[in-house]
Scaffold this active site. Structure first.
Site, PDB file in Angstrom:
ATOM      1  N   HIS B  69       0.821  -1.201   0.000  1.00 54.49           N
ATOM      2  CA  HIS B  69       0.000   0.000   0.000  1.00 54.49           C
ATOM      3  C   HIS B  69       0.864   1.264   0.000  1.00 54.49           C
ATOM      4  O   HIS B  69       0.584   2.243  -0.690  1.00 54.49           O
ATOM      5  CB  HIS B  69      -0.930  -0.049   1.221  1.00 54.49           C
ATOM      6  N   GLU B  72       2.189   1.844  -3.359  1.00 52.17           N
ATOM      7  CA  GLU B  72       1.144   2.429  -4.218  1.00 52.17           C
ATOM      8  C   GLU B  72       1.131   3.957  -4.058  1.00 52.17           C
ATOM      9  O   GLU B  72       1.121   4.698  -5.043  1.00 52.17           O
ATOM     10  CB  GLU B  72      -0.215   1.830  -3.838  1.00 52.17           C
ATOM     11  N   HIS B  73       1.149   4.433  -2.814  1.00 50.67           N
ATOM     12  CA  HIS B  73       1.172   5.890  -2.589  1.00 50.67           C
ATOM     13  C   HIS B  73       2.408   6.527  -3.224  1.00 50.67           C
ATOM     14  O   HIS B  73       2.325   7.584  -3.838  1.00 50.67           O
ATOM     15  CB  HIS B  73       1.191   6.195  -1.079  1.00 50.67           C
ATOM     16  N   GLU B 145      -4.585   7.964   7.306  1.00 51.53           N
ATOM     17  CA  GLU B 145      -5.455   6.979   6.641  1.00 51.53           C
ATOM     18  C   GLU B 145      -5.723   5.815   7.610  1.00 51.53           C
ATOM     19  O   GLU B 145      -6.851   5.337   7.735  1.00 51.53           O
ATOM     20  CB  GLU B 145      -4.778   6.486   5.354  1.00 51.53           C
TER      21      GLU B 145
END
Lengths: 421, 429
Positions: B69, B72-73, B145
């Site tokens: 993840h 991905e960022h 998040e």
């Protein structure tokens, strides 16, 4: 698009969209937000879809829909400005895709008409068990607003802003209001509103509009109606100082919600500029809030703004650490000042126009969005089509964005924070 | 290269597909008359893949949880310092990305300039650029998040449910990791993961919308930067998972209005993809709707007793390496709901399944398949997800038509076992 006026209150709008494999039917019953009936309206659609002459109970409705290849029939409440809308949404795969040539759209429409016009009312009352079950569900829906803290903060901010006016009412009504409803009063309310409210029926997809009109008339022609209009919304205006509200809850992330008055109605000439301004300010990855509050200062995962088009309200939302309240608040206001001071780049303007244009374009591929667009035009009283709106947005200049930004006034600052923060 | 063309007579859809010499799978589904198009470029790499052997190496690599993840960022940072979103904005593309348990995907939707947007998508996903400073910057954003999910009752009840079902399977871990685990992520580790999982032979691209397939193919071919497919597989290492569940019940407290619950059954019939997995998933979808759908006896009972409201959602989740059924909802008494569900299972075991219900629900499942093809995003996303399980979604009917009442009865016996069930609850504070 074909419009048919069924009677003084009910209009049918057919929007062909045969490239999709489904047909969607939306029924919108308009009522002015009013504390005396808001809770009855919040309950009524759910009681209606629990049984009708065609399908006596929920199980019969469920089986009927399953036989239509899993067609759906849902109920919801929508608030648009001062209009509380009872909304029935139905969808089926289009007849073309029915493996055995079934008439799925007609079958679905006739179920909806039975739900609307042939409710299970006996001796002047709905079934008591059903009303009680749905009262419980209606109260659960009211209570559940707090589950999503992002939405909750935004709703609370709006409530605080518009305290004392109809717009502060929740589309879901109040727990006390729901408690007070009885099977008799609800039946009485139904009988009153079904004949005296503006009703829009949209069919979007692949249907025979004359057949649909006849199917609707078969249910409505024997009823007499009292003419009604779609409720009008007054723009939100207020003088005086900024209202600050802090609420504590057992949460780990703070939710900042800032309410602004835009002073712009959807009929105003600078409404397209307001949309572009909102996009530049906080709607999308090209916006000032995203690039500063999130990307530059790493304060939030989301920081965005959105408009309540009819009421002239804009709300900014961000999820932040408790301790970052002041920094996030200051940065949000600073970004608004930037726009007011004329600091809008060509890129921001272009990206915003393209982004809004895309959203309009995408309506052409989505039956519910297209219905919603045309419904919005009826509510706003503007009667534009998508191409008109695209052109109006494309014509917005930087100067107009700056000018409309200068009309935007801070109204309420709401912060949901931790119990120990 | 030349793409293979298939036409589905039942749905009217066309699929053009092929595998590029770099190993990239290419799938194009043209939709005439649509305004929007959608492209998704993804890799078979998700939050569960924290332990693996890089092709050509012999040693096991182990990386911090949440790195897929995080990566991905960080893909949104570019070597020239430019912002990826700016490129898409310029061409009117609406770009985004997501990481799930088993895949990471980068996507855009657009109503114009599809070629330019597609080129931008291919370019940035093949241009990793990580520095210690840029990696550091993301800690704050992802930290928020994670915090956002900490307050999300639906998310918490889901992960607790997974912790009930699984002893060791990494699917029970948060996709974004923890504030602690992500603090160990470095630029070097990001490159290592990137160079392993973002090899084009581990990736696919799906484009759905109003597009000219030749133009799309040419754009993709021109955008491919590296033509060095792995010759051997990336060996993903998952811990051994016992067949039993870990714990039958978990609960926690959060600021929610009334208790949220998730209950369900662990599925040990795993270890395969392809048509067999698709068939199992169709059987399970039918079963769940027959047993717990709105026309079922148990739904009626729960609803009329005020134990559930409209939010009562049966679902089946499957991957080759794990699978489970679940029902999510809100109730004043989740334990009572769980008990009623288990009793219903026993009743059905005695009395048998209802064949009329089977026939009705089989129609529903077909309707749902037709419906997914409306929306370019939903179709492309589902198509890719299933492709990564070696399932051909385009020819769904070939498998759908083989599902019989007998199959569903057998599946019922195998799946619904009390000792493999669990309940997770989030109570109000």
């Amino acid at each position: 698009m074909i419009n048919k006026q069924i009677n003084e209150n009910i209009s049918l709008c057919y929007i062909p969209m045969t490239k999709l494999k489904t047909t969607t039917i939306g029924v919108y019953i308009h009522r002015a937000l009013d504390e005396n009936e808001v809770s009855q309206n919040a309950l009524l659609p759910y009681v209606l879809k629990s049984g009708c002459r065609k399908c006596p109970d929920r199980e019969a409705i469920a089986k009927y829909l399953e036989n239509l290849y899993g067609a759906s029939l849902g109920a919801a409440l929508i608030k648009r400005g001062d209009d509380q809308i009872m909304y029935f949404d139905a969808e089926t795969i289009s007849d073309k895709y029915a493996p055995q040539g079934e008439k799925l759209v007609s079958e679905l429409l006739s179920l909806m008409m039975s739900v609307l016009f042939e409710p299970n009312i006996t001796d002047g009352a709905f079934d008591a068990d059903i009303v009680n079950q749905e009262k419980k569900n209606a109260k659960d829906r009211i209570a559940a607003v707090m589950n999503d803290k992002r939405v909750y903060a935004s709703v609370r901010c709006t409530e605080e802003m518009c305290k004392g006016s109809a717009f502060a009412l929740s589309r879901l009504g109040t727990a006390e209001g729901v408690d007070a409803v009885t099977p008799e009063t609800l039946a009485e309310h139904y009988n009153k509103i079904i004949t005296s409210s503006a009703v829009n029926i949209f069919i979007c997809g692949d249907a025979d509009v004359d057949e649909a009109e006849a199917a609707i008339r078969a249910y409505t022609d024997k009823i007499s109606f009292t003419a009604a209009q779609i409720p009008k919304t007054e723009l939100f205006k207020k003088d005086g100082k900024v209202n600050s509200v802090t609420e504590k809850m057992n949460v780990t992330q703070g939710k900042l919600s800032i309410g602004f008055r835009t002073g712009v109605a959807p009929t105003d000439n600078d409404y397209p500029a307001l949309c572009v301004f909102n996009s530049v300010f906080g709607a999308g990855t090209h916006s000032k809030l995203f690039n500063n509050v999130r990307e530059k200062l790493s304060l939030a995962y989301y920081a965005s703004s959105q408009l309540e088009r009819y009421k002239g309200i804009m709300i900014v939302n961000a999820g932040i650490e408790f301790k970052n309240f002041q920094t996030a608040y200051d940065e949000t206001l600073r970004q608004l000042e930037e726009i007011k001071n004329g600091n809008v780049t060509d890129k921001e303007l272009e990206s915003s126009i393209i982004d809004i244009t895309n959203t309009y374009e995408e309506c052409y591929d989505d039956q519910r969005s297209l219905q919603s667009f045309y419904l919005g035009e009826l509510l706003a009283g503007t009667d534009y089509d998508i191409e008109h709106m695209k052109a109006a947005i494309a014509a917005v200049t930087k100067e107009q964005v700056i000018a409309v930004a200068r009309k935007v006034e801070l109204d309420t600052v709401y912060f949901l924070t931790g119990e120990d923060a | 290269m030349k793409l293979n063309k298939q036409v589905n007579k039942m749905t009217g859809e066309t699929l053009l597909s092929g595998v590029h010499s770099s190993g990239l799978g290419i799938y194009i589904i043209p939709k005439k008359d649509y305004s929007s198009s959608y492209a998704i470029f993804g890799t078979r790499y998700g939050s569960v893949d924290s332990k693996f052997i890089v092709p050509g190496e012999s040693e096991v690599t182990e990386v911090p949880d949440g790195i897929a993840h995080y990566l991905e960022h960080k893909m949104f940072d570019q070597p020239d310092g430019s912002n990826v979103f700016d490129k898409f904005s310029k061409y009117g593309g609406n770009a985004n990305a997501f990481t799930s348990f088993n895949q990471t995907a980068y996507l855009f939707s657009a109503t114009a300039n599809i070629k330019e947007n597609l080129a931008a998508l291919l370019d940035y996903v093949q241009s990793p650029y990580f520095t210690p400073e840029s990696v550091q910057k993301e800690q704050g954003i992802i930290g928020q998040e994670i915090r956002m999910y900490d307050d999300n009752g639906g998310w918490q009840v889901f992960f607790d449910f997974l912790s009930c079902l699984y002893h060791n399977n990494p699917v029970k871990k948060e996709i974004a990791g923890t504030v602690e685990s992500i603090s160990h992520i470095t630029a070097e580790l990001l490159y290592k993961c990137y160079n392993t999982f973002y090899n084009l032979s581990n990736m696919a691209i799906v484009v759905v919308g109003n597009v000219d397939p030749d133009e799309i193919l040419a754009t993709i071919e021109a955008g491919i930067k590296k033509n060095e497919p792995f010759e051997e597989e990336i060996k993903k290492i998952y811990p051994d998972e016992p067949e039993t569940i870990a714990v039958p019940y978990m609960e926690k407290n959060l600021s929610v209005a009334q208790p949220l619950f998730m209950l369900g059954f662990k599925d040990n019939d795993t270890g395969y993809g392809g048509e067999r997995l698709l068939k199992k998933s169709i059987e399970m979808s039918i079963l769940l709707k027959m047993l717990f759908g709105k026309s079922s006896p148990v739904y009626k009972k729960l609803y009329e007793e005020g134990l559930i409201s409209a939010s009562f959602a049966p679902d089946y989740t499957m991957q080759p390496s794990y699978a489970f059924s679940s029902i999510e909802g809100e109730s004043r008494d989740p334990k009572r709901v769980y008990e009623i569900i288990l009793n219903e299972i026993e009743r059905v075991r005695r009395d048998g399944l209802d064949e009329d219900a089977f026939n009705r629900i089989k129609k529903v499942v077909w309707g749902n398949y037709i419906r997914t093809q409306n929306d370019v995003e939903e179709y492309a996303t589902t198509f890719m997800q299933l492709k990564f399980m070696d399932i051909d979604y385009f020819d769904y009917y070939d498998v759908y038509k083989t599902v019989t009442f007998e199959d569903v009865k057998k599946r019922f016996d195998a799946h619904f076992r009390k000792e493999l069930s669990a309940l997770s609850v989030v109570n109000p504070v």
